[in-house]
Design a protein around this motif. Sequence first.
Motif, short mmCIF file in Angstrom:
data_model
loop_
_atom_site.label_atom_id
_atom_site.label_comp_id
_atom_site.label_asym_id
_atom_site.label_seq_id
_atom_site.Cartn_x
_atom_site.Cartn_y
_atom_site.Cartn_z
N ALA A 55 6.53 -2.73 0.18
CA ALA A 55 6.13 -3.10 2.10
C ALA A 55 5.01 -3.15 2.26
O ALA A 55 4.82 -3.71 3.23
CB ALA A 55 7.62 -2.10 2.58
N GLU A 56 4.17 -2.37 1.86
CA GLU A 56 3.05 -2.59 2.78
C GLU A 56 1.84 -3.69 2.32
O GLU A 56 1.08 -4.25 3.15
CB GLU A 56 2.41 -1.11 2.28
CG GLU A 56 2.66 0.16 3.13
CD GLU A 56 2.17 1.65 2.80
OE1 GLU A 56 1.00 1.47 1.70
OE2 GLU A 56 2.71 2.36 3.32
N GLU A 57 2.69 -3.62 0.92
CA GLU A 57 1.59 -4.85 0.57
C GLU A 57 2.24 -6.60 1.24
O GLU A 57 1.50 -7.42 1.51
CB GLU A 57 1.93 -5.18 -1.62
CG GLU A 57 1.57 -6.25 -1.65
CD GLU A 57 -0.57 -5.85 -1.45
OE1 GLU A 57 -1.14 -6.90 -2.18
OE2 GLU A 57 -0.78 -4.73 -1.51
N TYR A 58 3.12 -6.54 1.76
CA TYR A 58 4.05 -7.24 2.08
C TYR A 58 3.22 -7.56 3.20
O TYR A 58 3.25 -8.73 3.73
CB TYR A 58 5.05 -8.02 1.67
CG TYR A 58 5.77 -8.58 2.48
CD1 TYR A 58 6.23 -9.68 2.13
CD2 TYR A 58 6.73 -8.22 3.63
CE1 TYR A 58 6.71 -10.44 3.47
CE2 TYR A 58 7.63 -9.15 4.54
CZ TYR A 58 7.11 -10.53 4.43
OH TYR A 58 7.90 -11.76 4.54
N GLU A 59 3.93 -6.58 4.44
CA GLU A 59 2.62 -6.21 5.70
C GLU A 59 1.56 -6.72 5.46
O GLU A 59 0.75 -7.69 6.04
CB GLU A 59 2.85 -5.02 5.66
CG GLU A 59 3.12 -5.39 7.64
CD GLU A 59 4.09 -5.79 8.70
OE1 GLU A 59 3.36 -7.17 9.15
OE2 GLU A 59 4.91 -6.19 7.96
N ARG A 60 0.63 -6.52 4.36
CA ARG A 60 -0.90 -6.77 4.38
C ARG A 60 -0.74 -7.83 4.29
O ARG A 60 -2.04 -9.03 4.93
CB ARG A 60 -1.57 -5.80 3.72
CG ARG A 60 -3.19 -5.87 3.20
CD ARG A 60 -3.88 -5.21 2.05
NE ARG A 60 -2.97 -5.87 0.89
CZ ARG A 60 -3.65 -6.66 0.42
NH1 ARG A 60 -4.67 -7.75 0.75
NH2 ARG A 60 -2.89 -7.25 -0.65
#
Length: 350
Positions: A55-60
Amino acid sequence: MYKLDLPVDYKEAAAIERRRQMEEERKTRIFNAKTRQIGVDMQALDQQVFDKNQAEEYERRRHEAFAADACRNDMIAEMLQKRQEEDIRALARAENEFRMLHQQPSSRREWDLYDPDAKKKDKPARVHDDDPRCGISSMQKFFGEDLNSKARRQFQQEQQRELDERAMQLAEAERQCRRAIEMATKDFNNAQDRERKEKERLKQQQDQDDNLTEIANHIYGDILTENPSVAQSAWGPHRVITDRWKGMTPQQLEAIRKEQEKQMLENERRRQEEKLRDAEWERQTNANARAALLLEREMDRKRRELNKQQADENRRLGQEQFAHKEFLDKEVYTNPPTAAYFMQFNTTTR
């Protein structure tokens, strides 16, 4: 004959060693508070960590995409703003060129109002006194400004003499009119004074007649003659008019005295009854006080007996508790546990 040198089963020995090793690892996990993980699903935790990282990678990446889109929009907006500014400048240049070609100051309708060479191009204010341009509102020809000044002055002098004679005639007529007005005002004031004096005389005569009539009414009226009927009120025979009442009759005074004597006897009877009632109340109060004192003494005696019984019961219970404690210490708890007894716990995980 027993056979003691049996061959070793390596498979069984390996299984036993594996179980022993697993037991030691289990002890490490269970008895060590730092490494114990009872009730924790490590696979679920790892999956949660993985999902969070995803999720953090997608948000980044989403943030980077938005940032790139914002930069691209800023560049487009800047290019559009520059193009708009260039269009505005081109429009201003075209407007100025149009004004230079088709909107010269000399072609305007009101150019004659602020033309710097207007005075040079304009005609003289007037050519002579009879110039048709010199009208009433032209402010170029004033009254008396003509070439025939001598005739004009003679005409003005003649006109002034006529005005003086007319003024003298008006002043004389004004004096005669003022004199007539003063005489009429004087006659009117005299008539007003005579009328005022006559009114004052009639008023004094009327006041004197009214005073004499009032004195006669007081002298011969019902008030000074003390007529008792004038004090009767229209609201009933038991009511009187206070400002006309002259006092009570002897019969009324006698009736009041009898009523007062009757009230005195009634008050004396009431005082006697009140005295008897107070004596009875005092007797009952004393009796109740004596009864309350006896009841309080009885309650104090019962309270002392109850306290004595409670103290005896507490003493008996204390002796029983002490005997029970002695019995437990000497008969029941004769073999207290040692430290070795507590060391046998938590030695295995099963």
